[in-house]
Design an enzyme around this catalytic site. Structure first.
Site, mmCIF file in Angstrom:
data_model
loop_
_atom_site.group_PDB
_atom_site.id
_atom_site.type_symbol
_atom_site.label_atom_id
_atom_site.label_comp_id
_atom_site.label_asym_id
_atom_site.label_seq_id
_atom_site.Cartn_x
_atom_site.Cartn_y
_atom_site.Cartn_z
ATOM 1 N N GLU A 141 7.164 17.620 77.133
ATOM 2 C CA GLU A 141 7.095 18.846 77.920
ATOM 3 C C GLU A 141 7.968 19.932 77.292
ATOM 4 O O GLU A 141 7.564 21.096 77.214
ATOM 5 C CB GLU A 141 7.528 18.573 79.357
ATOM 6 C CG GLU A 141 6.533 17.707 80.118
ATOM 7 C CD GLU A 141 6.895 17.531 81.575
ATOM 8 O OE1 GLU A 141 6.133 17.996 82.441
ATOM 9 O OE2 GLU A 141 7.953 16.922 81.851
ATOM 10 N N GLU A 155 4.690 8.545 82.296
ATOM 11 C CA GLU A 155 4.836 8.767 83.734
ATOM 12 C C GLU A 155 3.756 8.060 84.548
ATOM 13 O O GLU A 155 4.026 7.515 85.625
ATOM 14 C CB GLU A 155 4.802 10.277 84.035
ATOM 15 C CG GLU A 155 6.030 11.038 83.597
ATOM 16 C CD GLU A 155 5.956 11.511 82.154
ATOM 17 O OE1 GLU A 155 6.786 12.351 81.771
ATOM 18 O OE2 GLU A 155 5.072 11.040 81.407
#
Length: 263
Positions: A117, A137
């Site tokens: 990210e 995730e």
């Protein structure tokens, strides 16, 4: 020039006029995993870059760029607290993507979860051959919350991101460059040198042109064609009206500027 901005984040200035900022994550023992303190330090640093800086590089100390969220510091939150926490990350990484100067990520080792990210918030990504990418995730029962759901599909497409999260798929450096996670692939240990080389070159551009590429181009890409063309016309007019741009065009017309050559 060096400046300690946070125990886990270091700023050093490079170049004859301190025009390149090198921002280093310094949690090597934790594979540079991100916690809230480090994210807030990134936000504060990019909001307060020295005025001399015209391009920046983000690097990670040790063997990895960033292995993502520091799960040892993950705390339980209700839904409202979770939204506010995610929005805090959004604000911090917006300061990288939508700040004042172009940012290059020098990638090596793990670029995982929140690390990806962070890398996706940069404008250029240089990966060395040790780099690997993952979004674990999905297999850990959580969801990306640092802007990855918006930025990463713009690089590789929603289908590839969905696959990464559903299956835990890991991309190596070569495949990551092939699908668009990085624009440059370089030999092991040379990502930082290449990133600094690029930042040094970018720092010589007219500042308004750099700003337009960072802020106008992404917006144009999301606008309907007619709106995008109008935005382009406005931005082209603003950029070419800057005194530095006029001087550069004049130098080219007078034969003083280097012409583009095949390399």
């Amino acid at each position: 020039m060096n400046a300690n901005t946070h125990p886990d984040l270091t700023l050093s200035l490079r170049g004859e006029q301190s025009e390149v900022a090198l921002v280093t994550l310094n949690r090597a023992a934790k594979r540079n995993a991100l916690n809230d303190g480090l994210i807030l330090a990134i936000r504060d640093l990019f909001q307060n870059l020295p005025k001399s800086v015209r391009a920046a590089v983000i690097d990670g100390s040790g063997e990895h760029f960033c292995a993502g969220l520091d799960l040892s510091e993950l705390s339980e939150r209700d839904a409202g607290e979770g939204v506010m926490h995610s929005r805090m990350w959004h604000t911090a990484l917006d300061c990288v993507e939508k700040g004042t100067v172009p940012v290059i990520a020098a990638l090596h080792g793990a670029v995982v979860g929140g690390g990806l990210e962070l890398a996706s918030a940069c404008h250029i990504r240089v990966a060395d051959e040790t780099t690997f990418y993952a979004l674990p995730e999905g297999t850990r029962g959580i969801f990306v919350g640092g802007g990855g759901a918006v930025r990463i599909p713009k690089l590789i497409g929603a289908a590839r991101m969905t696959d990464m999260m559903l299956t835990g798929r890991v991309y190596n450096a070569a495949d990551g460059e092939r699908i668009g996670l990085a624009q440059y692939l370089v030999p092991t240990g040379s990502a930082l040198d290449k990133a600094i080389e690029l930042a040094t070159r970018i720092a010589t551009n007219a500042p308004m042109t750099n700003y337009a590429l960072m802020h106008a181009l992404p917006r144009i890409a999301e606008q309907p064609a007619d709106h995008g063309l109008f935005t382009e016309a406005l931005m082209a007019s603003i950029a070419q009206s800057a005194p530095e741009a006029k001087a550069r065009v004049r130098a080219f017309l007078e034969g003083k500027a280097e012409k583009v050559k095949k390399k």
